[in-house]
Write a protein that holds these residues in place. Structure first.
Motif, PDB file in Angstrom:
ATOM      1  N   MET A   1      12.994 -22.914  15.237  1.00 32.84           N
ATOM      2  CA  MET A   1      14.175 -22.364  16.067  1.00 32.84           C
ATOM      3  C   MET A   1      15.030 -21.839  15.101  1.00 32.84           C
ATOM      4  SD  MET A   1      14.376 -22.400  19.055  1.00 32.84           S
ATOM      5  CE  MET A   1      15.435 -21.572  20.255  1.00 32.84           C
ATOM      6  N   ARG A   2      15.683 -22.003  13.981  1.00 27.27           N
ATOM      7  CA  ARG A   2      16.735 -21.536  13.375  1.00 27.27           C
ATOM      8  C   ARG A   2      16.000 -20.290  12.730  1.00 27.27           C
ATOM      9  NH1 ARG A   2      15.934 -26.133   8.881  1.00 27.27           N
ATOM     10  NH2 ARG A   2      16.627 -27.481  10.496  1.00 27.27           N
ATOM     11  N   LEU A   3      14.727 -19.932  12.846  1.00 23.63           N
ATOM     12  CA  LEU A   3      14.263 -18.614  12.141  1.00 23.63           C
ATOM     13  C   LEU A   3      14.293 -17.575  13.254  1.00 23.63           C
ATOM     14  CD1 LEU A   3      11.144 -19.722  10.159  1.00 23.63           C
ATOM     15  CD2 LEU A   3      13.503 -18.522   9.462  1.00 23.63           C
ATOM     16  N   LEU A   4      14.584 -17.927  14.592  1.00 28.04           N
ATOM     17  CA  LEU A   4      14.570 -17.023  15.649  1.00 28.04           C
ATOM     18  C   LEU A   4      15.342 -15.799  15.415  1.00 28.04           C
ATOM     19  CD1 LEU A   4      13.025 -16.711  18.211  1.00 28.04           C
ATOM     20  CD2 LEU A   4      14.754 -17.429  19.477  1.00 28.04           C
ATOM     21  N   PRO A   5      16.712 -15.860  14.974  1.00 24.04           N
ATOM     22  CA  PRO A   5      17.468 -14.845  14.740  1.00 24.04           C
ATOM     23  C   PRO A   5      17.033 -13.984  13.583  1.00 24.04           C
ATOM     24  CG  PRO A   5      18.899 -16.705  15.146  1.00 24.04           C
ATOM     25  CD  PRO A   5      17.444 -17.220  15.066  1.00 24.04           C
ATOM     26  N   PRO A   6      16.811 -14.439  12.442  1.00 23.93           N
ATOM     27  CA  PRO A   6      16.253 -13.520  11.491  1.00 23.93           C
ATOM     28  C   PRO A   6      15.050 -12.711  11.929  1.00 23.93           C
ATOM     29  CG  PRO A   6      16.483 -15.748  10.661  1.00 23.93           C
ATOM     30  CD  PRO A   6      17.078 -15.856  12.039  1.00 23.93           C
ATOM     31  N   LEU A   7      14.001 -13.497  12.677  1.00 19.42           N
ATOM     32  CA  LEU A   7      12.655 -12.798  13.017  1.00 19.42           C
ATOM     33  C   LEU A   7      13.172 -11.871  13.919  1.00 19.42           C
ATOM     34  CD1 LEU A   7      10.238 -15.817  12.942  1.00 19.42           C
ATOM     35  CD2 LEU A   7      10.429 -13.694  11.487  1.00 19.42           C
ATOM     36  N   LEU A   8      14.143 -12.023  14.785  1.00 18.77           N
ATOM     37  CA  LEU A   8      14.195 -10.931  15.872  1.00 18.77           C
ATOM     38  C   LEU A   8      14.759  -9.682  15.125  1.00 18.77           C
ATOM     39  CD1 LEU A   8      16.236 -12.470  18.914  1.00 18.77           C
ATOM     40  CD2 LEU A   8      14.182 -10.982  18.745  1.00 18.77           C
ATOM     41  N   LEU A   9      15.812 -10.130  14.073  1.00 21.60           N
ATOM     42  CA  LEU A   9      16.295  -8.824  13.518  1.00 21.60           C
ATOM     43  C   LEU A   9      15.094  -8.082  12.652  1.00 21.60           C
ATOM     44  CD1 LEU A   9      19.798  -9.898  11.549  1.00 21.60           C
ATOM     45  CD2 LEU A   9      19.006  -7.810  12.991  1.00 21.60           C
ATOM     46  N   CYS A  10      14.170  -8.846  12.032  1.00 20.04           N
ATOM     47  CA  CYS A  10      13.188  -8.266  11.458  1.00 20.04           C
ATOM     48  C   CYS A  10      12.254  -7.341  12.258  1.00 20.04           C
ATOM     49  CB  CYS A  10      12.235  -9.188  10.682  1.00 20.04           C
ATOM     50  SG  CYS A  10      12.809  -9.899   9.111  1.00 20.04           S
ATOM     51  N   LEU A  11      12.168  -7.675  13.578  1.00 23.67           N
ATOM     52  CA  LEU A  11      11.416  -7.276  14.466  1.00 23.67           C
ATOM     53  C   LEU A  11      12.056  -5.698  15.031  1.00 23.67           C
ATOM     54  CD1 LEU A  11       8.906  -7.299  16.420  1.00 23.67           C
ATOM     55  CD2 LEU A  11      10.271  -8.076  18.140  1.00 23.67           C
ATOM     56  N   ILE A  12      13.293  -6.023  15.150  1.00 20.80           N
ATOM     57  CA  ILE A  12      14.097  -4.718  15.141  1.00 20.80           C
ATOM     58  C   ILE A  12      14.017  -3.809  14.046  1.00 20.80           C
ATOM     59  CG2 ILE A  12      16.374  -3.565  15.650  1.00 20.80           C
ATOM     60  CD1 ILE A  12      16.971  -6.181  17.095  1.00 20.80           C
ATOM     61  N   GLY A  13      13.921  -4.464  12.881  1.00 21.44           N
ATOM     62  CA  GLY A  13      13.852  -3.591  11.690  1.00 21.44           C
ATOM     63  C   GLY A  13      12.798  -2.757  11.678  1.00 21.44           C
ATOM     64  N   ILE A  14      11.645  -3.500  11.926  1.00 17.80           N
ATOM     65  CA  ILE A  14      10.086  -2.947  11.834  1.00 17.80           C
ATOM     66  C   ILE A  14       9.964  -1.769  12.932  1.00 17.80           C
ATOM     67  CG2 ILE A  14       7.615  -3.414  12.141  1.00 17.80           C
ATOM     68  CD1 ILE A  14       8.187  -6.255  10.980  1.00 17.80           C
ATOM     69  N   LEU A  15      10.524  -2.125  14.137  1.00 18.84           N
ATOM     70  CA  LEU A  15      10.409  -0.984  14.822  1.00 18.84           C
ATOM     71  C   LEU A  15      11.293   0.178  14.543  1.00 18.84           C
ATOM     72  CD1 LEU A  15      10.836  -3.094  18.334  1.00 18.84           C
ATOM     73  CD2 LEU A  15       8.963  -1.947  17.559  1.00 18.84           C
ATOM     74  N   LEU A  16      12.401  -0.034  13.981  1.00 19.52           N
ATOM     75  CA  LEU A  16      13.258   1.097  13.510  1.00 19.52           C
ATOM     76  C   LEU A  16      12.560   2.121  12.495  1.00 19.52           C
ATOM     77  CD1 LEU A  16      16.784  -0.039  13.183  1.00 19.52           C
ATOM     78  CD2 LEU A  16      16.139   1.530  14.794  1.00 19.52           C
ATOM     79  N   THR A  17      11.927   1.207  11.466  1.00 22.78           N
ATOM     80  CA  THR A  17      11.125   1.688  10.539  1.00 22.78           C
ATOM     81  C   THR A  17       9.948   2.583  10.814  1.00 22.78           C
ATOM     82  OG1 THR A  17      11.977  -0.193   9.062  1.00 22.78           O
ATOM     83  CG2 THR A  17      10.280   1.249   8.060  1.00 22.78           C
ATOM     84  N   TYR A  18       9.292   1.982  11.954  1.00 21.93           N
ATOM     85  CA  TYR A  18       8.408   2.853  12.361  1.00 21.93           C
ATOM     86  C   TYR A  18       8.793   4.070  13.066  1.00 21.93           C
ATOM     87  CZ  TYR A  18       4.654   4.051  15.639  1.00 21.93           C
ATOM     88  OH  TYR A  18       3.605   4.723  16.325  1.00 21.93           O
ATOM     89  N   GLY A  19       9.814   3.693  13.650  1.00 20.03           N
ATOM     90  CA  GLY A  19      10.583   4.862  14.446  1.00 20.03           C
ATOM     91  C   GLY A  19      10.817   6.118  13.520  1.00 20.03           C
ATOM     92  N   VAL A  20      11.251   5.826  12.627  1.00 20.57           N
ATOM     93  CA  VAL A  20      11.791   7.163  11.571  1.00 20.57           C
ATOM     94  C   VAL A  20      10.579   7.309  10.574  1.00 20.57           C
ATOM     95  CG1 VAL A  20      14.085   6.155  11.430  1.00 20.57           C
ATOM     96  CG2 VAL A  20      12.490   5.359   9.517  1.00 20.57           C
TER      97      VAL A  20
END
Ligand SMILES: [Zn+2]
Lengths: 440, 632
Positions: A1-20
């Motif tokens: 549960m406490r891993l949820l925020p970092p993992l969400l950030l990571c997901l956003i980060g991966i999507l961003l990296t994919y995007g650029v």
């Protein structure tokens, strides 16, 4: 549960990296996003290993911390200076079998903070002189890796480490009343400094006009108005002159001071502005897509800007809210834990995550000079992602110890060399050492 | 226990403190972010300006046509090899590294294409750098006018040179390269932008533009409006797309009033001379505008710098002998004197004036008649027929310089085409800016152009010079044609070179009788056995003409410029065509120009009987096609 925020950030980060990293006409496809996925998985693995791995009973937390400190803050930092790969200005990368590169400084920060937390909290039940010796040792333990990181010319990392370690030590030494007083005094003291910097960067219109009309002379006029010259600033910032370790600082600082700023800074703030409140949409930010914000730094040093351009203020605030959640979780976990070392480590880790975020966001908002600090979990980067997960893992380990897994004798034998046996400690029994500041 | 309690309290308060500091800092960042986000519109505008550039889109250049609307030219591709810098460079390359890269690529290619001799143009590093500084996504043209062999060689190696492209550039080829070359003109390739495209930050296209002649004079009509493309460029100037595009507008064809047959004959008539010949319809449409430099083709290879130099020097940058060669009119000025005298009623055509071989103007100054023994007593017809100086000098004294100068002005000397027409302010003429004004020798002119004092005074002999077209009166062949046309029709017309110009004329209110008297004299010039232009006589054609000889220089530099003007046919109401020929460095208008004009008139007489289809058939078409092929 406490891993949820970092993992969400990571997901956003991966999507961003994919995007650029989308292949555009003329630009080769880059597969950073796949590597980032791998790094996140690796980070999760490290998290669970650190959080759950059971050590031999005789192997105390202090001993593990000391070992980690030795490996990451000593061995690897020295190794990187000897055989590291130089890129740009600095020698801070270690090549791992030619597959990927690792930045030991990132791991050194976490390992150093952990060891420090263990060290300064192992003083309970010691004589004052012995405790003082521990604290001095702690200062040395901060100084050595910091100096090694500076030698890598990675000033940002050195600053982050020193700041986090400083908060750790100070919060241990000073009572919360003193700290509160310090903060209340510091705020009015820092205000004039902030105003001066703001005036330097946004001179009054008259001075601006002079600057435009007279070019170089106008810059000098502005300096006169502020009472310090770029040369003086340079001599303070770069004691070694143009050959020294800090030779790149004056340029960056004057870039920061000048309104125009460097290319990267300008494009970064352009991203933020163009993003507006709701953003241009995923992969529609043209400053990013067209490469005006250089493609080499989009996904690392300016991930927040890319996010803001795509999703606007809303996206940026979401990321900041996730970071705030992470910070809260870290502090809460530290508090819930029984061990003082956990409290200290949690505070330091929170400060580290906060400073990473604040400086990264500040670079995009042109509040701080460009010093290349990644956004935790959001930015692309193996070392920083894995090391941050390792930090969270350590915290989880402390919590787990409180939850029943036998601790390696918190407050009893902590394995540091020179620690007297518990019996001896008891014989010296005194009222628990108050924090040093409170004693005064 | 208490210690643990206080420790926990300390930790909790530190955590709260840290949380508060961090929270407020993040809040501060959020506020700053929100403030910056509010500047979205301005930022977007500046970004648009930086990332989007305008580029011109090539447009088709309309042809120049003859009076039957037949294009005189075709547009064919000329191949050029160009290098696309943005495809060679890497994102991280500095300008210097890019320069090295491109230079290496170019020399590699040059060696592959021209392995033996180094006949290719060297590409200078400065040019390349200038191209990089302009930050243009347009390809940099390396070699133009690449021949087909080289193109074939390039096609074989092109996979090894991904950044190099074969670029077709438009090239104009004229079907009749030798005919009316000076007035038709030529094009050259220039970088020119569409409206709104500024050359320093946007991208004008390499496009055809008029260089001289009608191609240059009517450039705006011919070239049309180039289109505009708003490009989106990425940071290394690679085209990522087009935001909007305004399609180019094709130019309007420009029709000359020239007839290529008459032009051909007119040029033939001038062969071997240095002069000009105008053939004009009496309504002002110019049928031929021949410059003796037409048809002289350089022996240099086309496209070379020497060739360009030659063309530029030879054409004197748009100067055309018919429009700009100002020469004293000699005896053709006597037409104006005769008209002025008749119009003022000073004489009748039958009034006799004595020629004694010369007219004295002072103790030591005389103007001689060309027949030293004198022509005896002459009527106007006879005086015109033999071009007697003494008759017209005496007449000029009686008429006075004012009336002569006034008549010359009415006939169009010292005037630009379209000037002082019946419409107030004149009628704008497309030819006017290209023509020279010429001059009439008057006291005002003398005061203006000579030293003050005695030199600048108007003497009786100056009236004499004015009357016989010597001294400083200057006339272009086109003005001579307009003048003789006025004698034939009583109207000063606006000469027209382009079909789309309307007719305009000024009625001179000359009496029919005086015009008929002068015409009678002019007919005798051709048809009387003593006429000065008797060599110009043509079977079955009534021709009215006047010759002239003007002298200039003295000693070794003494030269005569000769004139011959003619009206075809010579009976006033039927007059359809006027001719004016001028040649430098000859001795007599009648002897030297007469036979050539006779040939030309014979040809025109035949031409008049042709159908339009026959006229559309160009002279020497087969030859023209061959030349056209050779040019390709
Ligand atoms: Zn005579």
């Amino acid at each position: 549960m406490r891993l949820l925020p970092p993992l969400l950030l990571c997901l956003i980060g991966i999507l961003l990296t994919y995007g650029v990293c989308v292949p555009l006409a003329g630009a080769p496809e880059r597969l950073y996003w796949r590597r980032q996925v791998f790094f996140v998985i690796l980070g999760l693995g490290v998290y669970f290993v650190v959080a759950r791995a059971s050590l031999p009973r005789r192997w105390s937390a202090g001993m593990s911390a000391a070992a980690c400190y030795g490996v990451f803050c000593g061995l690897l930092l020295v190794l990187v200076l000897l055989v590291g790969r130089s890129t740009g200005n600095g020698r801070r990368w270690l090549s791992v079998f030619g597959l990927t590169t690792v930045q030991p400084a990132e791991f050194a920060k976490i390992a150093g903070l952990w060891a420090l937390a263990e060290l300064v909290n192992s003083t309970s039940g010691l004589r004052p002189a012995e405790a003082l010796r521990r604290h001095l040792l702690a200062c040395v333990a901060v100084a050595v890796p910091a100096a090694l990181i500076v030698l890598e010319r990675s000033l940002g990392n050195a600053f982050l480490f020193c700041a986090a370690a400083g908060v750790l030590l100070v919060s241990r030494w000073l009572s919360w009343q003193t700290l509160l007083a310090g903060v209340l005094i510091a705020v009015p003291l820092l205000l004039p400094l902030g105003v001066t910097v703001h005036r330097l960067r946004h001179p009054p219109l008259a001075v601006q006009a002079e600057h435009l009309a007279e070019g170089r002379a106008g810059i000098e006029a502005r300096e006169r108005a502020c009472g310090l010259s770029q040369r003086e600033v340079g001599s303070v910032l770069a004691p070694g002159g143009s050959e020294g370790l800090f030779s790149h600082c004056p340029a960056r600082f004057s870039c920061y001071l000048s309104r125009e700023g460097g290319w990267n800074a300008e494009q970064a703030s352009r991203c933020i502005q163009i993003g507006g409140y709701t953003g241009c949409g995923y992969r529609r930010g043209r400053v990013t897509i067209l490469g005006y914000l250089p493609r080499t730094v989009q996904h690392t040093d300016f991930a927040y800007c890319v996010l803001s351009e795509s999703l606007g203020l809303a996206g940026g605030m979401a990321a900041l809210a996730l970071v705030a959640t992470i910070l809260g979780t870290i502090l809460w976990n530290g508090l819930r834990s029984a061990s003082p070392a956990a409290w200290s480590f949690a505070t330091a880790l929170a400060v580290l995550v906060f400073l990473h975020t604040a400086i990264h966001v500040g670079m995009g908002l042109r509040l701080v000079p460009i010093i290349g600090v990644p956004f935790p979990f959001l930015s692309y980067g193996g070392s920083v992602t894995v090391s941050m997960f390792a930090g969270l893992g350590l915290l989880a380990r402390y919590s787990a110890q409180r939850d029943g897994i036998p601790m390696a004798a918190a407050g009893k034998a902590d394995g540091w060399p020179g620690t007297p046996d518990p019996a001896g400690a008891r014989s010296y029994r005194q009222p628990e050492l108050p924090p040093i500041g409170a004693a005064r | 226990m208490t210690s643990s309690e206080s420790q926990r309290r300390q930790a909790a308060m530190v955590a709260v403190l840290a949380g508060a500091v961090m929270g407020s800092a993040l809040l501060f960042a959020a506020v700053v972010h929100a403030r910056q986000a509010s500047r979205r519109e301005t930022a977007l505008r500046t970004f648009e300006r930086d990332a989007a550039r305008l580029a011109s889109v090539w447009t088709y250049r309309a042809p120049v046509c003859d009076r039957y609307r037949t294009p005189l030219n075709v547009t064919v591709p000329e191949y050029a090899l160009a290098v696309d810098v943005s495809r060679l460079r890497d994102i991280r390359d500095t300008r210097r590294r890019t320069l090295d890269l491109v230079e290496a690529e170019v020399s590699r290619l040059a060696i592959e294409l021209w392995p033996r001799e180094a006949q290719f143009r060297r590409i200078s590093r400065d040019d390349l750098e200038a191209h990089l500084v302009r930050a243009s996504p347009m390809p940099f043209i390396l070699w133009r006018n690449v021949d087909t062999d080289t193109v074939q060689r390039w096609l074989m190696v092109r996979d090894d040179h991904p950044g190099v492209t074969l670029l077709p550039l438009p090239k104009r080829v004229y079907h009749l390269p030798d005919l009316a070359a000076a007035v038709r003109g030529r094009t050259c390739l220039t970088r020119r932008g569409a409206p709104g495209v500024s050359s320093h930050c946007d991208f004008p296209d390499l496009t055809m533009a008029g260089w001289f002649g009608a191609e240059a004079w009517r450039d705006a009509d011919l070239s049309g409006t180039p289109g505009v493309e708003q490009l989106v460029l990425d940071a290394v100037l690679f085209r990522q797309g087009t935001v909007r595009r305004a399609d180019p507008e094709v130019g309007e064809p420009v029709c000359l009033t020239l007839d290529m047959h008459i032009q051909h004959w007119a040029q033939e008539a001038l062969r071997g001379l240095r002069g000009a010949l105008v053939v004009m319809r009496t309504d002002g449409q110019i049928l031929a505008l021949a410059d003796s430099d037409d048809g002289v083709r350089p022996t240099l290879a086309e496209g070379t710098e020497a060739w360009r130099q030659w063309l530029r020097g030879n054409r004197r940058d748009g100067i055309h002998r018919c429009l700009n060669d100002q020469t004293p009119p000699g005896s053709i000025a006597k037409l104006a004197v005769a008209l002025a005298a008749l119009d003022a009623g000073v004489i009748t055509p039958e009034t006799r004036i004595e020629c004694r071989g010369c007219v004295p103007y002072g103790p030591h100054t005389v103007i001689a008649c060309h027949k030293a023994s004198g022509h005896g007593s002459l009527t106007l017809y006879e005086a015109l027929r033999v071009s007697c100086n003494a008759y017209f000098l005496t007449l000029a004294e009686r008429v006075g310089w004012e009336r002569i100068a006034e008549m010359m002005k009415e006939l169009g000397l010292g005037q630009l085409p379209g000037e002082d027409m019946d419409v107030p302010g004149g009628v704008p003429s497309r030819l006017a800016p290209l023509c020279s004004r010429g001059a009439i020798y008057t006291p005002a002119y003398k005061r203006e152009h000579y030293e003050t004092g005695v030199e600048a005074l108007w003497r009786p002999i100056d009236t004499g010079f004015l009357a016989i077209g010597q001294a400083d009166t200057q006339v272009t062949p086109l003005q001579a044609a307009v003048m003789v046309n006025a004698v034939a029709t009583g109207k000063r017309v606006k000469p027209r070179l382009f079909l789309d110009e309307p007719y305009a004329a000024r009625d001179l209110r000359l009496s029919v009788a005086s015009r008929e008297a002068v015409l009678q004299g002019m007919r005798q010039v051709v048809h009387h056995p003593n006429g000065t232009a008797r060599t110009a006589r043509v079977e079955d054609v009534v021709l009215a003409s006047k010759t002239g000889t003007a002298e200039r220089g003295s000693g070794a530099a003494y030269r005569k410029d000769v004139w011959l003007v003619a009206i075809y046919p010579g009976d006033a109401p039927a007059a359809r065509i006027v001719l004016a020929a001028m040649a430098h460095d000859l001795s007599s208008g009648g002897r030297d120009l007469g036979p050539r004009i006779a040939e030309l008139v014979t040809a025109i007489k035949e031409w008049e009987m042709w159908t339009d289809d026959q006229r559309r058939q160009w002279p020497g078409t087969a030859d023209g096609e061959a030349v056209c092929q050779a040019q390709r």
